[in-house]
Write a protein that holds these residues in place. Structure first.
Motif, PDB file in Angstrom:
ATOM      1  N   GLU A  31       2.921  -0.008 -10.742  1.00  0.00           N
ATOM      2  CA  GLU A  31       3.440  -1.374 -10.920  1.00  0.00           C
ATOM      3  C   GLU A  31       4.411  -1.771  -9.805  1.00  0.00           C
ATOM      4  O   GLU A  31       5.152  -0.943  -9.276  1.00  0.00           O
ATOM      5  CB  GLU A  31       4.162  -1.494 -12.273  1.00  0.00           C
ATOM      6  N   ILE A  32       4.357  -3.061  -9.494  1.00  0.00           N
ATOM      7  CA  ILE A  32       5.287  -3.626  -8.501  1.00  0.00           C
ATOM      8  C   ILE A  32       6.117  -4.700  -9.207  1.00  0.00           C
ATOM      9  O   ILE A  32       5.571  -5.535  -9.935  1.00  0.00           O
ATOM     10  CB  ILE A  32       4.522  -4.291  -7.327  1.00  0.00           C
ATOM     11  N   ILE A  33       7.409  -4.676  -8.961  1.00  0.00           N
ATOM     12  CA  ILE A  33       8.283  -5.751  -9.477  1.00  0.00           C
ATOM     13  C   ILE A  33       8.535  -6.729  -8.341  1.00  0.00           C
ATOM     14  O   ILE A  33       8.798  -6.318  -7.198  1.00  0.00           O
ATOM     15  CB  ILE A  33       9.611  -5.178 -10.008  1.00  0.00           C
ATOM     16  N   SER A  34       8.420  -8.006  -8.655  1.00  0.00           N
ATOM     17  CA  SER A  34       8.702  -9.036  -7.655  1.00  0.00           C
ATOM     18  C   SER A  34       9.491 -10.166  -8.313  1.00  0.00           C
ATOM     19  O   SER A  34       9.632 -10.199  -9.537  1.00  0.00           O
ATOM     20  CB  SER A  34       7.388  -9.554  -7.065  1.00  0.00           C
ATOM     21  N   LEU A  35       9.983 -11.073  -7.502  1.00  0.00           N
ATOM     22  CA  LEU A  35      10.862 -12.118  -8.038  1.00  0.00           C
ATOM     23  C   LEU A  35      10.136 -13.439  -8.225  1.00  0.00           C
ATOM     24  O   LEU A  35       9.283 -13.817  -7.405  1.00  0.00           O
ATOM     25  CB  LEU A  35      12.052 -12.342  -7.100  1.00  0.00           C
ATOM     26  N   ASN A  48      12.474   6.479  -9.107  1.00  0.00           N
ATOM     27  CA  ASN A  48      11.699   6.972  -7.953  1.00  0.00           C
ATOM     28  C   ASN A  48      10.680   5.930  -7.478  1.00  0.00           C
ATOM     29  O   ASN A  48       9.485   6.226  -7.311  1.00  0.00           O
ATOM     30  CB  ASN A  48      11.018   8.309  -8.295  1.00  0.00           C
ATOM     31  N   ALA A  49      11.163   4.706  -7.294  1.00  0.00           N
ATOM     32  CA  ALA A  49      10.316   3.611  -6.791  1.00  0.00           C
ATOM     33  C   ALA A  49      10.856   3.178  -5.423  1.00  0.00           C
ATOM     34  O   ALA A  49      12.008   3.456  -5.091  1.00  0.00           O
ATOM     35  CB  ALA A  49      10.369   2.438  -7.761  1.00  0.00           C
ATOM     36  N   LEU A  50      10.019   2.486  -4.640  1.00  0.00           N
ATOM     37  CA  LEU A  50      10.456   2.048  -3.303  1.00  0.00           C
ATOM     38  C   LEU A  50      11.012   0.629  -3.361  1.00  0.00           C
ATOM     39  O   LEU A  50      10.397  -0.256  -3.955  1.00  0.00           O
ATOM     40  CB  LEU A  50       9.275   2.077  -2.325  1.00  0.00           C
ATOM     41  N   LEU A  51      12.158   0.440  -2.736  1.00  0.00           N
ATOM     42  CA  LEU A  51      12.723  -0.908  -2.624  1.00  0.00           C
ATOM     43  C   LEU A  51      12.307  -1.493  -1.271  1.00  0.00           C
ATOM     44  O   LEU A  51      12.646  -0.933  -0.216  1.00  0.00           O
ATOM     45  CB  LEU A  51      14.252  -0.853  -2.744  1.00  0.00           C
ATOM     46  N   ILE A  52      11.548  -2.594  -1.327  1.00  0.00           N
ATOM     47  CA  ILE A  52      11.007  -3.210  -0.098  1.00  0.00           C
ATOM     48  C   ILE A  52      11.744  -4.522   0.168  1.00  0.00           C
ATOM     49  O   ILE A  52      11.762  -5.412  -0.690  1.00  0.00           O
ATOM     50  CB  ILE A  52       9.495  -3.524  -0.265  1.00  0.00           C
ATOM     51  N   ALA A  53      12.337  -4.652   1.354  1.00  0.00           N
ATOM     52  CA  ALA A  53      12.969  -5.922   1.730  1.00  0.00           C
ATOM     53  C   ALA A  53      12.003  -6.681   2.638  1.00  0.00           C
ATOM     54  O   ALA A  53      11.657  -6.195   3.716  1.00  0.00           O
ATOM     55  CB  ALA A  53      14.280  -5.663   2.457  1.00  0.00           C
ATOM     56  N   ASP A  54      11.569  -7.853   2.181  1.00  0.00           N
ATOM     57  CA  ASP A  54      10.710  -8.697   3.011  1.00  0.00           C
ATOM     58  C   ASP A  54      11.622  -9.596   3.856  1.00  0.00           C
ATOM     59  O   ASP A  54      12.147 -10.600   3.380  1.00  0.00           O
ATOM     60  CB  ASP A  54       9.776  -9.537   2.134  1.00  0.00           C
ATOM     61  N   LYS A  92       0.842  -1.212   0.000  1.00  0.00           N
ATOM     62  CA  LYS A  92       0.000   0.000   0.000  1.00  0.00           C
ATOM     63  C   LYS A  92       0.873   1.256   0.000  1.00  0.00           C
ATOM     64  O   LYS A  92       0.578   2.241  -0.677  1.00  0.00           O
ATOM     65  CB  LYS A  92      -0.931   0.012   1.227  1.00  0.00           C
ATOM     66  N   MET A  93       1.956   1.193   0.759  1.00  0.00           N
ATOM     67  CA  MET A  93       2.875   2.320   0.826  1.00  0.00           C
ATOM     68  C   MET A  93       3.455   2.610  -0.562  1.00  0.00           C
ATOM     69  O   MET A  93       3.501   3.759  -1.013  1.00  0.00           O
ATOM     70  CB  MET A  93       4.002   1.939   1.789  1.00  0.00           C
ATOM     71  N   ALA A  94       3.890   1.542  -1.253  1.00  0.00           N
ATOM     72  CA  ALA A  94       4.472   1.717  -2.587  1.00  0.00           C
ATOM     73  C   ALA A  94       3.422   2.261  -3.561  1.00  0.00           C
ATOM     74  O   ALA A  94       3.702   3.159  -4.364  1.00  0.00           O
ATOM     75  CB  ALA A  94       5.037   0.394  -3.091  1.00  0.00           C
ATOM     76  N   LYS A  95       2.207   1.728  -3.472  1.00  0.00           N
ATOM     77  CA  LYS A  95       1.141   2.192  -4.394  1.00  0.00           C
ATOM     78  C   LYS A  95       0.825   3.663  -4.128  1.00  0.00           C
ATOM     79  O   LYS A  95       0.644   4.447  -5.063  1.00  0.00           O
ATOM     80  CB  LYS A  95      -0.128   1.359  -4.176  1.00  0.00           C
ATOM     81  N   ALA A  96       0.726   4.022  -2.846  1.00  0.00           N
ATOM     82  CA  ALA A  96       0.393   5.410  -2.514  1.00  0.00           C
ATOM     83  C   ALA A  96       1.531   6.350  -2.921  1.00  0.00           C
ATOM     84  O   ALA A  96       1.299   7.456  -3.421  1.00  0.00           O
ATOM     85  CB  ALA A  96       0.105   5.536  -1.021  1.00  0.00           C
ATOM     86  N   HIS A  97       2.773   5.856  -2.746  1.00  0.00           N
ATOM     87  CA  HIS A  97       3.945   6.637  -3.156  1.00  0.00           C
ATOM     88  C   HIS A  97       3.879   6.893  -4.671  1.00  0.00           C
ATOM     89  O   HIS A  97       4.071   8.026  -5.133  1.00  0.00           O
ATOM     90  CB  HIS A  97       5.211   5.864  -2.784  1.00  0.00           C
TER      91      HIS A  97
END
Ligand code: PLP
Length: 390
Positions: A123-127, A210-216, A108-113
Protein backbone atom coordinates in the motif's frame (compact mmCIF):
# COMPACT_ATOMS: atom_id res chain seq x y z
CA UNK A 1 -2.46 28.03 -33.97
CA UNK A 2 -4.74 26.84 -36.79
CA UNK A 3 -2.54 23.82 -37.47
CA UNK A 4 -2.50 22.89 -33.80
CA UNK A 5 -6.27 23.16 -33.64
CA UNK A 6 -6.53 20.80 -36.60
CA UNK A 7 -3.77 18.29 -35.85
CA UNK A 8 -3.06 18.16 -32.13
CA UNK A 9 -4.93 16.19 -29.50
CA UNK A 10 -7.17 18.78 -27.91
CA UNK A 11 -5.96 18.10 -24.36
CA UNK A 12 -4.44 21.53 -23.63
CA UNK A 13 -6.40 24.73 -23.04
CA UNK A 14 -3.66 27.03 -24.34
CA UNK A 15 -3.52 30.77 -23.87
CA UNK A 16 -3.68 32.66 -27.19
CA UNK A 17 0.03 33.47 -27.25
CA UNK A 18 2.84 32.28 -29.55
CA UNK A 19 6.23 32.59 -27.85
CA UNK A 20 9.32 32.58 -30.02
CA UNK A 21 12.30 33.61 -27.88
CA UNK A 22 13.43 34.81 -24.49
CA UNK A 23 16.24 36.65 -22.75
CA UNK A 24 16.59 36.62 -18.97
CA UNK A 25 13.22 37.15 -17.32
CA UNK A 26 11.61 38.28 -20.58
CA UNK A 27 9.81 36.13 -23.14
CA UNK A 28 8.88 37.56 -26.55
CA UNK A 29 5.92 36.64 -28.73
CA UNK A 30 5.79 36.22 -32.49
CA UNK A 31 4.98 39.91 -32.91
CA UNK A 32 7.94 40.97 -30.77
CA UNK A 33 5.89 41.92 -27.69
CA UNK A 34 7.74 41.49 -24.39
CA UNK A 35 6.46 39.62 -21.33
CA UNK A 36 7.77 39.50 -17.79
CA UNK A 37 7.89 35.74 -17.24
CA UNK A 38 6.68 34.89 -13.73
CA UNK A 39 5.74 31.29 -14.55
CA UNK A 40 8.95 30.13 -16.33
CA UNK A 41 7.41 27.25 -18.25
CA UNK A 42 5.82 26.03 -14.96
CA UNK A 43 8.98 26.26 -12.91
CA UNK A 44 11.45 24.99 -15.50
CA UNK A 45 13.40 28.03 -16.74
CA UNK A 46 14.92 28.70 -13.36
CA UNK A 47 17.71 30.90 -14.73
CA UNK A 48 15.40 32.72 -17.12
CA UNK A 49 15.75 32.37 -20.86
CA UNK A 50 19.01 31.95 -22.78
CA UNK A 51 21.32 32.18 -19.75
CA UNK A 52 24.79 32.62 -21.34
CA UNK A 53 26.48 29.84 -19.35
CA UNK A 54 23.68 27.38 -20.13
CA UNK A 55 23.66 28.31 -23.82
CA UNK A 56 27.44 27.85 -23.94
CA UNK A 57 27.45 24.31 -22.49
CA UNK A 58 24.49 23.26 -24.65
CA UNK A 59 26.34 24.43 -27.75
CA UNK A 60 29.57 22.73 -26.74
CA UNK A 61 27.99 19.45 -25.71
CA UNK A 62 25.60 19.29 -28.69
CA UNK A 63 28.66 19.42 -30.92
CA UNK A 64 30.25 16.51 -29.03
CA UNK A 65 27.46 14.09 -28.07
CA UNK A 66 23.79 14.55 -27.21
CA UNK A 67 22.79 10.99 -26.37
CA UNK A 68 24.63 7.79 -25.61
CA UNK A 69 21.99 5.59 -23.84
CA UNK A 70 22.45 3.78 -20.57
CA UNK A 71 24.35 0.95 -22.27
CA UNK A 72 27.57 2.93 -21.78
CA UNK A 73 29.26 5.35 -19.42
CA UNK A 74 29.71 9.05 -20.23
CA UNK A 75 31.63 11.71 -18.27
CA UNK A 76 28.68 13.53 -16.63
CA UNK A 77 26.27 11.09 -14.90
CA UNK A 78 28.76 10.11 -12.18
CA UNK A 79 29.72 13.69 -11.18
CA UNK A 80 26.08 14.81 -11.29
CA UNK A 81 24.98 11.88 -9.12
CA UNK A 82 27.75 12.75 -6.63
CA UNK A 83 26.54 16.38 -6.50
CA UNK A 84 22.93 15.31 -5.92
CA UNK A 85 23.93 12.87 -3.17
CA UNK A 86 25.92 15.62 -1.44
CA UNK A 87 23.07 18.12 -1.80
CA UNK A 88 20.41 15.76 -0.53
CA UNK A 89 22.06 13.74 2.24
CA UNK A 90 20.93 10.53 0.51
CA UNK A 91 22.98 7.83 -1.23
CA UNK A 92 22.16 6.78 -4.83
CA UNK A 93 20.65 8.37 -7.94
CA UNK A 94 18.57 7.20 -10.89
CA UNK A 95 18.16 9.62 -13.82
CA UNK A 96 14.85 9.97 -15.66
CA UNK A 97 13.35 12.63 -17.92
CA UNK A 98 10.32 14.10 -16.15
CA UNK A 99 8.64 14.45 -12.80
CA UNK A 100 6.07 11.82 -13.68
CA UNK A 101 8.72 9.30 -14.66
CA UNK A 102 10.61 10.00 -11.44
CA UNK A 103 7.44 9.41 -9.41
CA UNK A 104 6.86 6.12 -11.27
CA UNK A 105 10.34 4.93 -10.40
CA UNK A 106 9.95 5.93 -6.75
CA UNK A 107 6.63 4.06 -6.51
CA UNK A 108 8.26 0.97 -7.99
CA UNK A 109 11.00 1.32 -5.40
CA UNK A 110 8.45 1.45 -2.57
CA UNK A 111 6.52 -1.53 -3.97
CA UNK A 112 9.68 -3.59 -4.39
CA UNK A 113 10.83 -2.59 -0.90
CA UNK A 114 7.47 -3.72 0.55
CA UNK A 115 7.27 -6.92 -1.44
CA UNK A 116 10.72 -8.00 -0.29
CA UNK A 117 9.32 -7.92 3.26
CA UNK A 118 5.82 -9.34 2.64
CA UNK A 119 3.64 -9.88 -0.45
CA UNK A 120 0.82 -7.96 1.27
CA UNK A 121 3.00 -4.92 1.96
CA UNK A 122 2.14 -2.94 -1.15
CA UNK A 123 0.00 0.00 0.00
CA UNK A 124 0.96 3.60 -0.70
CA UNK A 125 -0.30 6.54 1.35
CA UNK A 126 -0.77 9.81 -0.49
CA UNK A 127 -2.37 13.16 0.25
CA UNK A 128 -5.67 14.58 -0.86
CA UNK A 129 -5.23 17.56 -3.19
CA UNK A 130 -1.81 16.29 -4.31
CA UNK A 131 -0.44 16.16 -7.86
CA UNK A 132 2.20 13.65 -8.93
CA UNK A 133 1.79 13.35 -12.70
CA UNK A 134 -0.43 11.86 -15.37
CA UNK A 135 0.83 8.34 -16.07
CA UNK A 136 -1.30 5.56 -14.61
CA UNK A 137 0.99 5.01 -11.62
CA UNK A 138 1.45 8.70 -10.85
CA UNK A 139 -2.30 9.31 -11.30
CA UNK A 140 -3.00 6.52 -8.84
CA UNK A 141 -1.32 8.59 -6.11
CA UNK A 142 -2.69 11.95 -7.31
CA UNK A 143 -5.35 13.00 -4.81
CA UNK A 144 -7.61 15.01 -7.13
CA UNK A 145 -10.66 13.25 -8.63
CA UNK A 146 -10.75 15.56 -11.68
CA UNK A 147 -7.50 14.06 -13.01
CA UNK A 148 -8.32 10.47 -12.09
CA UNK A 149 -11.98 9.86 -12.81
CA UNK A 150 -11.76 9.14 -16.57
CA UNK A 151 -9.10 6.48 -16.09
CA UNK A 152 -10.29 4.41 -13.17
CA UNK A 153 -9.72 1.77 -11.98
CA UNK A 154 -6.12 2.79 -11.36
CA UNK A 155 -3.35 0.99 -9.44
CA UNK A 156 -4.95 -0.52 -6.32
CA UNK A 157 -3.75 -0.12 -2.74
CA UNK A 158 -3.55 3.69 -2.47
CA UNK A 159 -4.94 5.39 0.64
CA UNK A 160 -5.54 9.14 0.54
CA UNK A 161 -5.40 11.20 3.71
CA UNK A 162 -6.07 14.92 4.28
CA UNK A 163 -2.86 16.99 4.50
CA UNK A 164 -1.72 18.12 7.96
CA UNK A 165 -4.18 15.79 9.76
CA UNK A 166 -1.98 13.78 12.11
CA UNK A 167 -4.77 11.56 13.48
CA UNK A 168 -5.81 10.52 9.94
CA UNK A 169 -2.19 9.75 9.09
CA UNK A 170 -1.76 7.56 12.18
CA UNK A 171 -4.91 5.67 11.22
CA UNK A 172 -3.74 5.13 7.63
CA UNK A 173 -0.33 3.56 8.36
CA UNK A 174 -0.38 -0.22 8.84
CA UNK A 175 1.98 -3.15 8.35
CA UNK A 176 0.77 -3.20 4.70
CA UNK A 177 2.14 0.30 4.01
CA UNK A 178 5.08 0.16 1.60
CA UNK A 179 5.52 3.91 1.25
CA UNK A 180 4.09 7.40 1.58
CA UNK A 181 4.47 10.12 -1.05
CA UNK A 182 4.21 13.83 -0.21
CA UNK A 183 4.80 17.24 -1.73
CA UNK A 184 6.27 19.34 1.09
CA UNK A 185 4.59 22.30 -0.62
CA UNK A 186 1.64 21.20 -2.76
CA UNK A 187 2.06 23.01 -6.06
CA UNK A 188 -0.67 22.20 -8.52
CA UNK A 189 -3.06 21.86 -5.58
CA UNK A 190 -2.71 25.59 -4.81
CA UNK A 191 0.62 26.19 -2.96
CA UNK A 192 -0.17 24.51 0.38
CA UNK A 193 2.86 23.80 2.62
CA UNK A 194 2.85 20.82 4.99
CA UNK A 195 3.61 21.62 8.61
CA UNK A 196 6.90 20.53 10.17
CA UNK A 197 4.97 18.50 12.78
CA UNK A 198 3.14 16.62 10.05
CA UNK A 199 6.31 15.81 8.12
CA UNK A 200 7.95 14.68 11.38
CA UNK A 201 4.99 12.40 12.11
CA UNK A 202 5.15 10.95 8.57
CA UNK A 203 8.86 10.22 9.15
CA UNK A 204 8.16 8.57 12.50
CA UNK A 205 5.32 6.41 11.14
CA UNK A 206 7.28 5.39 8.05
CA UNK A 207 10.13 4.27 10.33
CA UNK A 208 7.80 2.44 12.68
CA UNK A 209 6.18 0.52 9.80
CA UNK A 210 9.33 0.02 7.72
CA UNK A 211 7.86 2.03 4.83
CA UNK A 212 9.61 4.51 2.50
CA UNK A 213 8.93 8.22 2.80
CA UNK A 214 9.04 9.78 -0.69
CA UNK A 215 9.30 13.55 -1.15
CA UNK A 216 8.05 14.66 -4.56
CA UNK A 217 10.10 17.83 -5.08
CA UNK A 218 9.28 18.16 -8.77
CA UNK A 219 7.78 21.60 -8.24
CA UNK A 220 8.87 22.66 -4.76
CA UNK A 221 12.52 21.58 -4.97
CA UNK A 222 15.93 22.17 -6.52
CA UNK A 223 16.42 25.70 -5.23
CA UNK A 224 12.91 27.12 -5.55
CA UNK A 225 12.18 27.23 -1.79
CA UNK A 226 15.54 28.95 -1.12
CA UNK A 227 17.19 25.68 -0.08
CA UNK A 228 18.21 22.83 -2.36
CA UNK A 229 15.15 20.87 -1.32
CA UNK A 230 11.96 21.84 0.50
CA UNK A 231 12.61 19.27 3.26
CA UNK A 232 15.79 21.21 4.14
CA UNK A 233 13.83 24.36 5.01
CA UNK A 234 13.09 23.44 8.60
CA UNK A 235 15.37 22.33 11.41
CA UNK A 236 15.93 19.65 12.37
CA UNK A 237 15.81 18.42 8.76
CA UNK A 238 13.38 15.55 8.25
CA UNK A 239 15.20 13.40 5.75
CA UNK A 240 12.99 11.41 3.37
CA UNK A 241 14.10 7.97 2.11
CA UNK A 242 13.54 8.98 -1.50
CA UNK A 243 13.47 12.35 -3.27
CA UNK A 244 12.19 12.87 -6.79
CA UNK A 245 12.56 16.02 -8.89
CA UNK A 246 12.70 17.30 -12.46
CA UNK A 247 11.50 20.69 -13.83
CA UNK A 248 14.46 23.12 -13.34
CA UNK A 249 17.23 20.51 -13.15
CA UNK A 250 18.57 21.04 -16.67
CA UNK A 251 17.01 24.45 -17.41
CA UNK A 252 14.56 23.14 -20.03
CA UNK A 253 16.43 20.09 -21.33
CA UNK A 254 14.26 17.25 -19.98
CA UNK A 255 15.93 15.64 -16.95
CA UNK A 256 14.53 14.19 -13.76
CA UNK A 257 15.98 12.15 -10.95
CA UNK A 258 15.32 9.88 -8.01
CA UNK A 259 17.72 10.06 -5.07
CA UNK A 260 17.39 7.24 -2.54
CA UNK A 261 19.04 6.25 0.72
CA UNK A 262 20.73 2.85 0.87
CA UNK A 263 17.65 1.12 2.30
CA UNK A 264 15.41 2.31 -0.57
CA UNK A 265 18.05 1.89 -3.29
CA UNK A 266 18.56 -1.73 -2.24
CA UNK A 267 15.03 -2.52 -3.46
CA UNK A 268 16.05 -2.03 -7.10
CA UNK A 269 18.22 -4.84 -8.41
CA UNK A 270 19.83 -5.11 -11.88
CA UNK A 271 17.20 -5.27 -14.63
CA UNK A 272 14.31 -4.02 -12.49
CA UNK A 273 14.17 -0.47 -13.89
CA UNK A 274 15.57 1.59 -16.75
CA UNK A 275 15.08 4.23 -19.44
CA UNK A 276 16.49 5.01 -22.88
CA UNK A 277 16.82 8.78 -22.61
CA UNK A 278 17.31 9.40 -18.88
CA UNK A 279 20.60 10.98 -17.87
CA UNK A 280 22.06 11.66 -21.30
CA UNK A 281 25.33 13.60 -21.63
CA UNK A 282 23.73 16.84 -22.80
CA UNK A 283 21.13 16.97 -20.00
CA UNK A 284 23.62 15.93 -17.28
CA UNK A 285 26.24 18.45 -18.34
CA UNK A 286 23.67 21.25 -18.35
CA UNK A 287 22.47 20.16 -14.90
CA UNK A 288 26.04 20.31 -13.53
CA UNK A 289 26.35 23.85 -14.86
CA UNK A 290 22.95 24.78 -13.42
CA UNK A 291 23.81 23.43 -9.95
CA UNK A 292 27.09 25.33 -10.02
CA UNK A 293 25.15 28.56 -10.63
CA UNK A 294 22.45 27.61 -8.11
CA UNK A 295 24.95 27.44 -5.23
CA UNK A 296 25.52 31.18 -5.47
CA UNK A 297 21.82 31.96 -5.92
CA UNK A 298 20.26 30.37 -2.81
CA UNK A 299 20.59 33.47 -0.56
CA UNK A 300 19.17 35.59 -3.39
CA UNK A 301 16.17 33.25 -3.78
CA UNK A 302 15.43 33.66 -0.06
CA UNK A 303 15.75 37.44 -0.18
CA UNK A 304 13.85 37.96 -3.43
CA UNK A 305 11.20 35.48 -2.28
CA UNK A 306 10.82 37.31 1.03
CA UNK A 307 10.50 40.64 -0.76
CA UNK A 308 7.93 39.27 -3.23
CA UNK A 309 5.94 37.71 -0.38
CA UNK A 310 5.84 41.08 1.41
CA UNK A 311 4.68 42.89 -1.73
CA UNK A 312 1.93 40.30 -2.31
CA UNK A 313 0.84 40.64 1.32
CA UNK A 314 0.67 44.39 0.81
CA UNK A 315 -1.63 43.86 -2.18
CA UNK A 316 -3.71 41.42 -0.12
CA UNK A 317 -4.14 44.08 2.56
CA UNK A 318 -5.55 46.54 0.03
CA UNK A 319 -7.90 44.13 -1.75
CA UNK A 320 -10.57 42.26 0.19
CA UNK A 321 -10.91 39.55 -2.47
CA UNK A 322 -7.40 38.26 -1.73
CA UNK A 323 -7.88 35.50 0.82
CA UNK A 324 -4.30 34.45 1.54
CA UNK A 325 -0.71 34.53 0.26
CA UNK A 326 1.16 31.23 0.69
CA UNK A 327 4.47 29.61 -0.15
CA UNK A 328 8.21 29.85 0.35
CA UNK A 329 11.11 31.26 -1.59
CA UNK A 330 10.10 31.83 -5.19
CA UNK A 331 7.12 29.47 -5.07
CA UNK A 332 4.23 31.71 -4.11
CA UNK A 333 0.48 31.54 -4.46
CA UNK A 334 -2.24 34.10 -3.88
CA UNK A 335 -5.66 32.67 -3.15
CA UNK A 336 -8.59 34.83 -4.24
CA UNK A 337 -12.28 34.68 -3.48
CA UNK A 338 -12.93 35.28 -7.21
CA UNK A 339 -11.86 33.21 -10.27
CA UNK A 340 -8.31 33.95 -11.43
CA UNK A 341 -8.48 32.99 -15.11
CA UNK A 342 -9.52 36.41 -16.43
CA UNK A 343 -6.79 38.05 -14.36
CA UNK A 344 -4.21 35.75 -16.00
CA UNK A 345 -5.48 36.78 -19.46
CA UNK A 346 -5.55 40.47 -18.51
CA UNK A 347 -2.03 40.24 -17.05
CA UNK A 348 -0.85 38.78 -20.35
CA UNK A 349 -2.21 41.85 -22.15
CA UNK A 350 -0.23 43.97 -19.68
CA UNK A 351 2.95 41.99 -20.41
CA UNK A 352 3.01 39.68 -17.37
CA UNK A 353 2.96 35.88 -17.55
CA UNK A 354 1.60 34.03 -14.52
CA UNK A 355 -0.85 31.24 -14.05
CA UNK A 356 -3.85 30.20 -12.04
CA UNK A 357 -4.28 26.83 -10.39
CA UNK A 358 -7.36 25.43 -8.69
CA UNK A 359 -9.50 28.19 -10.28
CA UNK A 360 -8.71 30.78 -7.63
CA UNK A 361 -4.98 30.58 -6.81
CA UNK A 362 -2.65 32.84 -8.77
CA UNK A 363 0.65 30.95 -8.99
CA UNK A 364 4.03 32.66 -9.30
CA UNK A 365 7.19 30.71 -10.17
CA UNK A 366 9.60 33.43 -11.34
CA UNK A 367 13.20 32.67 -12.29
CA UNK A 368 15.70 32.38 -9.43
CA UNK A 369 17.48 35.43 -10.83
CA UNK A 370 14.46 37.77 -10.47
CA UNK A 371 15.33 41.23 -9.10
CA UNK A 372 13.38 43.49 -6.74
CA UNK A 373 12.83 45.86 -9.65
CA UNK A 374 11.25 43.08 -11.72
CA UNK A 375 9.11 42.04 -8.75
CA UNK A 376 7.97 45.68 -8.43
CA UNK A 377 7.04 45.68 -12.12
CA UNK A 378 4.94 42.53 -11.72
CA UNK A 379 3.28 43.80 -8.54
CA UNK A 380 2.45 47.07 -10.31
CA UNK A 381 0.62 45.15 -13.05
CA UNK A 382 -1.24 43.11 -10.43
CA UNK A 383 -2.19 46.29 -8.56
CA UNK A 384 -3.58 47.84 -11.74
CA UNK A 385 -5.64 44.73 -12.53
CA UNK A 386 -6.82 44.25 -8.95
CA UNK A 387 -8.14 47.82 -8.88
CA UNK A 388 -10.61 46.84 -11.61
CA UNK A 389 -11.91 43.66 -9.94
CA UNK A 390 -15.53 44.06 -8.91
N1 PLP B 1 4.97 16.01 -9.34
C1 PLP B 1 4.70 17.30 -9.06
C2 PLP B 1 4.71 17.75 -7.64
C3 PLP B 1 4.44 18.21 -10.10
O1 PLP B 1 4.16 19.49 -9.81
C4 PLP B 1 4.46 17.74 -11.44
C5 PLP B 1 4.17 18.66 -12.54
O2 PLP B 1 3.73 19.76 -12.41
C6 PLP B 1 4.74 16.39 -11.66
C7 PLP B 1 4.99 15.56 -10.60
C8 PLP B 1 4.79 15.87 -13.06
O3 PLP B 1 5.95 16.31 -13.65
P1 PLP B 1 6.14 16.27 -15.25
O4 PLP B 1 5.10 17.15 -15.85
O5 PLP B 1 7.55 16.73 -15.46
O6 PLP B 1 5.98 14.84 -15.66
Amino acid sequence: MDLEREYLLQNYARYPLVLTRGKGIYAYDVEGRRYLDFITGIGVNALGHAHPRIVKVIREQAGKMIHSSNLYYHPYQGPLAKRLVEMSGLARVFFSNTGTESVEGALKMAKAHGRAIDAEKYEIISLENSFHGRSLGALSVTGQPKYRQDFEPLVPGVRFVPPNDIAALEAAFTARTAGMIVELIQGEGGIYPLTHEYAAKARELADRHNALLIADETQCGVGRPGTYFAYQRSTPVILPDVVVAAKPVACGIPLGFIIANDRAAAAIKPGMHGTTFGGGPLACRVALEFLDILDGLLPHIQEAGGYFHLQLNELARKHGFVKEVRGFGLMLGMELTVPGKQLVLDAMKEGLLMNCTHDTVLRFLPPYTVTEKEIDQAVKVLGKLFAKVK
